[in-house]
Design a protein around this motif. Structure first.
Motif, PDB file in Angstrom:
ATOM      1  N   ILE A  43     -31.826-115.221 -26.538  1.00 62.58           N
ATOM      2  CA  ILE A  43     -31.193-115.320 -25.220  1.00 62.58           C
ATOM      3  C   ILE A  43     -31.724-114.241 -24.285  1.00 62.58           C
ATOM      4  O   ILE A  43     -32.051-114.506 -23.115  1.00 62.58           O
ATOM      5  N   GLY A  44     -31.835-113.012 -24.797  1.00 57.87           N
ATOM      6  CA  GLY A  44     -32.329-111.928 -23.955  1.00 57.87           C
ATOM      7  C   GLY A  44     -33.756-112.150 -23.490  1.00 57.87           C
ATOM      8  O   GLY A  44     -34.090-111.909 -22.315  1.00 57.87           O
ATOM      9  N   VAL A  45     -34.605-112.624 -24.399  1.00 63.79           N
ATOM     10  CA  VAL A  45     -35.996-112.887 -24.035  1.00 63.79           C
ATOM     11  C   VAL A  45     -36.072-114.042 -23.039  1.00 63.79           C
ATOM     12  O   VAL A  45     -36.841-113.998 -22.068  1.00 63.79           O
ATOM     13  N   ALA A  46     -35.281-115.078 -23.259  1.00 64.60           N
ATOM     14  CA  ALA A  46     -35.308-116.230 -22.356  1.00 64.60           C
ATOM     15  C   ALA A  46     -34.907-115.831 -20.938  1.00 64.60           C
ATOM     16  O   ALA A  46     -35.532-116.264 -19.962  1.00 64.60           O
ATOM     17  N   VAL A  47     -33.889-114.986 -20.822  1.00 58.82           N
ATOM     18  CA  VAL A  47     -33.442-114.562 -19.493  1.00 58.82           C
ATOM     19  C   VAL A  47     -34.531-113.762 -18.780  1.00 58.82           C
ATOM     20  O   VAL A  47     -34.708-113.864 -17.555  1.00 58.82           O
ATOM     21  N   SER A  48     -35.292-112.987 -19.541  1.00 56.01           N
ATOM     22  CA  SER A  48     -36.349-112.186 -18.917  1.00 56.01           C
ATOM     23  C   SER A  48     -37.484-113.050 -18.370  1.00 56.01           C
ATOM     24  O   SER A  48     -38.354-112.551 -17.656  1.00 56.01           O
ATOM     25  N   GLY A  49     -37.474-114.349 -18.676  1.00 59.04           N
ATOM     26  CA  GLY A  49     -38.461-115.245 -18.090  1.00 59.04           C
ATOM     27  C   GLY A  49     -38.341-115.335 -16.574  1.00 59.04           C
ATOM     28  O   GLY A  49     -39.313-115.677 -15.898  1.00 59.04           O
ATOM     29  N   ILE A 121     -38.698-118.440 -30.238  1.00 54.22           N
ATOM     30  CA  ILE A 121     -37.915-119.400 -29.463  1.00 54.22           C
ATOM     31  C   ILE A 121     -37.640-118.856 -28.057  1.00 54.22           C
ATOM     32  O   ILE A 121     -37.783-119.570 -27.056  1.00 54.22           O
ATOM     33  N   GLY A 122     -37.257-117.579 -27.990  1.00 52.19           N
ATOM     34  CA  GLY A 122     -37.002-116.986 -26.688  1.00 52.19           C
ATOM     35  C   GLY A 122     -38.236-116.958 -25.810  1.00 52.19           C
ATOM     36  O   GLY A 122     -38.147-117.147 -24.593  1.00 52.19           O
ATOM     37  N   GLY A 123     -39.417-116.737 -26.418  1.00 51.50           N
ATOM     38  CA  GLY A 123     -40.652-116.720 -25.645  1.00 51.50           C
ATOM     39  C   GLY A 123     -40.971-118.064 -25.011  1.00 51.50           C
ATOM     40  O   GLY A 123     -41.407-118.124 -23.858  1.00 51.50           O
ATOM     41  N   SER A 127     -40.948-118.766 -20.998  1.00 54.28           N
ATOM     42  CA  SER A 127     -42.122-119.298 -20.310  1.00 54.28           C
ATOM     43  C   SER A 127     -41.772-120.541 -19.494  1.00 54.28           C
ATOM     44  O   SER A 127     -42.259-120.710 -18.369  1.00 54.28           O
ATOM     45  N   VAL A 128     -40.948-121.408 -20.060  1.00 52.14           N
ATOM     46  CA  VAL A 128     -40.540-122.609 -19.324  1.00 52.14           C
ATOM     47  C   VAL A 128     -39.727-122.224 -18.086  1.00 52.14           C
ATOM     48  O   VAL A 128     -39.920-122.775 -16.994  1.00 52.14           O
ATOM     49  N   ILE A 129     -38.816-121.258 -18.257  1.00 48.44           N
ATOM     50  CA  ILE A 129     -38.021-120.800 -17.107  1.00 48.44           C
ATOM     51  C   ILE A 129     -38.927-120.213 -16.035  1.00 48.44           C
ATOM     52  O   ILE A 129     -38.769-120.489 -14.836  1.00 48.44           O
ATOM     53  N   ALA A 130     -39.896-119.384 -16.447  1.00 47.25           N
ATOM     54  CA  ALA A 130     -40.813-118.773 -15.484  1.00 47.25           C
ATOM     55  C   ALA A 130     -41.634-119.823 -14.752  1.00 47.25           C
ATOM     56  O   ALA A 130     -41.820-119.744 -13.524  1.00 47.25           O
ATOM     57  N   TRP A 131     -42.115-120.791 -15.481  1.00 49.87           N
ATOM     58  CA  TRP A 131     -42.929-121.858 -14.881  1.00 49.87           C
ATOM     59  C   TRP A 131     -42.134-122.638 -13.850  1.00 49.87           C
ATOM     60  O   TRP A 131     -42.573-122.816 -12.706  1.00 49.87           O
ATOM     61  N   ARG A 132     -40.952-123.107 -14.251  1.00 52.72           N
ATOM     62  CA  ARG A 132     -40.158-123.927 -13.336  1.00 52.72           C
ATOM     63  C   ARG A 132     -39.656-123.102 -12.144  1.00 52.72           C
ATOM     64  O   ARG A 132     -39.573-123.607 -11.025  1.00 52.72           O
ATOM     65  N   LEU A 133     -39.330-121.838 -12.372  1.00 55.50           N
ATOM     66  CA  LEU A 133     -38.862-121.000 -11.269  1.00 55.50           C
ATOM     67  C   LEU A 133     -39.984-120.755 -10.265  1.00 55.50           C
ATOM     68  O   LEU A 133     -39.760-120.807  -9.043  1.00 55.50           O
ATOM     69  N   GLY A 134     -41.196-120.483 -10.765  1.00 52.22           N
ATOM     70  CA  GLY A 134     -42.313-120.269  -9.860  1.00 52.22           C
ATOM     71  C   GLY A 134     -42.629-121.497  -9.024  1.00 52.22           C
ATOM     72  O   GLY A 134     -42.904-121.394  -7.822  1.00 52.22           O
ATOM     73  N   VAL A 135     -42.578-122.662  -9.655  1.00 48.02           N
ATOM     74  CA  VAL A 135     -42.832-123.904  -8.922  1.00 48.02           C
ATOM     75  C   VAL A 135     -41.732-124.150  -7.894  1.00 48.02           C
ATOM     76  O   VAL A 135     -41.995-124.576  -6.762  1.00 48.02           O
ATOM     77  N   TRP A 136     -40.490-123.863  -8.277  1.00 47.75           N
ATOM     78  CA  TRP A 136     -39.361-124.130  -7.384  1.00 47.75           C
ATOM     79  C   TRP A 136     -39.375-123.209  -6.168  1.00 47.75           C
ATOM     80  O   TRP A 136     -39.106-123.637  -5.043  1.00 47.75           O
ATOM     81  N   LEU A 168     -47.715-121.851 -22.015  1.00 48.13           N
ATOM     82  CA  LEU A 168     -46.292-121.672 -22.308  1.00 48.13           C
ATOM     83  C   LEU A 168     -46.055-121.078 -23.694  1.00 48.13           C
ATOM     84  O   LEU A 168     -44.941-120.651 -24.003  1.00 48.13           O
ATOM     85  N   LEU A 169     -47.073-121.060 -24.536  1.00 49.39           N
ATOM     86  CA  LEU A 169     -46.947-120.487 -25.880  1.00 49.39           C
ATOM     87  C   LEU A 169     -47.468-119.061 -25.965  1.00 49.39           C
ATOM     88  O   LEU A 169     -47.346-118.418 -27.007  1.00 49.39           O
ATOM     89  N   ALA A 170     -48.071-118.565 -24.883  1.00 44.76           N
ATOM     90  CA  ALA A 170     -48.695-117.243 -24.930  1.00 44.76           C
ATOM     91  C   ALA A 170     -47.668-116.154 -25.227  1.00 44.76           C
ATOM     92  O   ALA A 170     -47.924-115.237 -26.022  1.00 44.76           O
ATOM     93  N   TRP A 171     -46.521-116.217 -24.578  1.00 46.37           N
ATOM     94  CA  TRP A 171     -45.475-115.211 -24.790  1.00 46.37           C
ATOM     95  C   TRP A 171     -45.088-115.157 -26.265  1.00 46.37           C
ATOM     96  O   TRP A 171     -45.004-114.075 -26.865  1.00 46.37           O
ATOM     97  N   SER A 172     -44.835-116.313 -26.866  1.00 47.97           N
ATOM     98  CA  SER A 172     -44.387-116.351 -28.260  1.00 47.97           C
ATOM     99  C   SER A 172     -45.461-115.817 -29.207  1.00 47.97           C
ATOM    100  O   SER A 172     -45.162-115.049 -30.135  1.00 47.97           O
ATOM    101  N   PHE A 173     -46.710-116.205 -28.999  1.00 46.36           N
ATOM    102  CA  PHE A 173     -47.780-115.732 -29.866  1.00 46.36           C
ATOM    103  C   PHE A 173     -47.912-114.216 -29.800  1.00 46.36           C
ATOM    104  O   PHE A 173     -48.035-113.535 -30.819  1.00 46.36           O
ATOM    105  N   ALA A 174     -47.890-113.669 -28.587  1.00 43.38           N
ATOM    106  CA  ALA A 174     -48.020-112.223 -28.434  1.00 43.38           C
ATOM    107  C   ALA A 174     -46.831-111.502 -29.057  1.00 43.38           C
ATOM    108  O   ALA A 174     -46.994-110.475 -29.730  1.00 43.38           O
ATOM    109  N   ALA A 175     -45.628-112.026 -28.840  1.00 42.79           N
ATOM    110  CA  ALA A 175     -44.431-111.381 -29.377  1.00 42.79           C
ATOM    111  C   ALA A 175     -44.449-111.368 -30.903  1.00 42.79           C
ATOM    112  O   ALA A 175     -44.150-110.341 -31.534  1.00 42.79           O
TER     113      ALA A 175
END
Length: 198
Positions: A43-49, A121-123, A127-136, A168-175
């Motif tokens: 949850i914490g990682v997802a919010v930081s997106g 999972i959080g990553g 990433s999805v949140i960041a993507w959709r927020l940037g587009v929006w 969208l998988l870059a965050w998870s792989f790095a983490a």
């Protein structure tokens, strides 16, 4: 002739409703604690997106378009701004993934598959949140309406897009990589068995 001993009724029967015998199918307290920690990490990682989305919106290069004649065309036909947007997202997602893994390891001071799964999972969610927020928050998605608003021969920005969805998988792989590396280097070591005195 000896009589057979009477059955001992003092021991609780696991089949009785009031029995306090542990259910082997239920997770133990340690496993439950790890699952709670993994959920909090996810949850914490997802919010930081949200922060990644704002950074991507701020730093991603824009693709200039112009309405000429009956069509809308890129102002710079050989521009690489679209690829640049993907690159900015990927690089910053890798950075965010490394930082989130370091923070989680510093906070919990240990490894564990549950924490790694929570980071993964959080990553993805971040990433999805960041993507959709940037587009929006970026330029209008309706290119034709946007072109009519600005008029002919006037340059305007194309919508922000993420062409390479693998980013969208870059965050998870790095983490996962950073957390596993930190665990291998600085995680608690299992105590070696004492050698018998010879």
């Amino acid at each position: 002739m000896p009589h057979p001993s009477a059955p001992d009724h003092s021991a609780p029967d696991p089949s009785e409703p009031g029995s306090s015998a542990p259910d082997p199918s239920e997770p133990g307290p340690e496993l439950r604690a790890e699952l709670v920690q993994a959920a909090l990490v996810a949850i914490g990682v997802a919010v930081s997106g949200v922060l990644l989305g704002l950074v991507w919106l701020w730093l991603a290069p824009r693709v200039p378009l112009v309405w000429i004649g009956d069509g809308i065309y890129p102002k710079d036909a050989e521009g690489e701004q679209a690829m640049g947007a993907d690159g900015v997202f990927t690089l910053w997602a890798l950075a965010f993934g490394a930082v989130s893994a370091a923070v989680v390891f510093w906070f919990f001071r240990r490894g564990g598959i549950a924490l790694v799964v929570g980071l993964a999972i959080g990553g993805v969610l971040a990433s999805v949140i960041a993507w959709r927020l940037g587009v929006w928050l970026g330029p209008a998605a309706d290119i034709k309406a946007h072109a009519k608003d600005v008029g002919r021969n006037v340059t305007f920005d194309a919508p922000l897009k993420l062409g390479a969805k693998g980013a969208l998988l870059a965050w998870s792989f790095a983490a996962m990589a950073v957390h596993l590396g930190l665990t291998a280097l600085f995680g608690p070591r299992d105590e070696e068995p004492a050698q018998p005195a010879g």
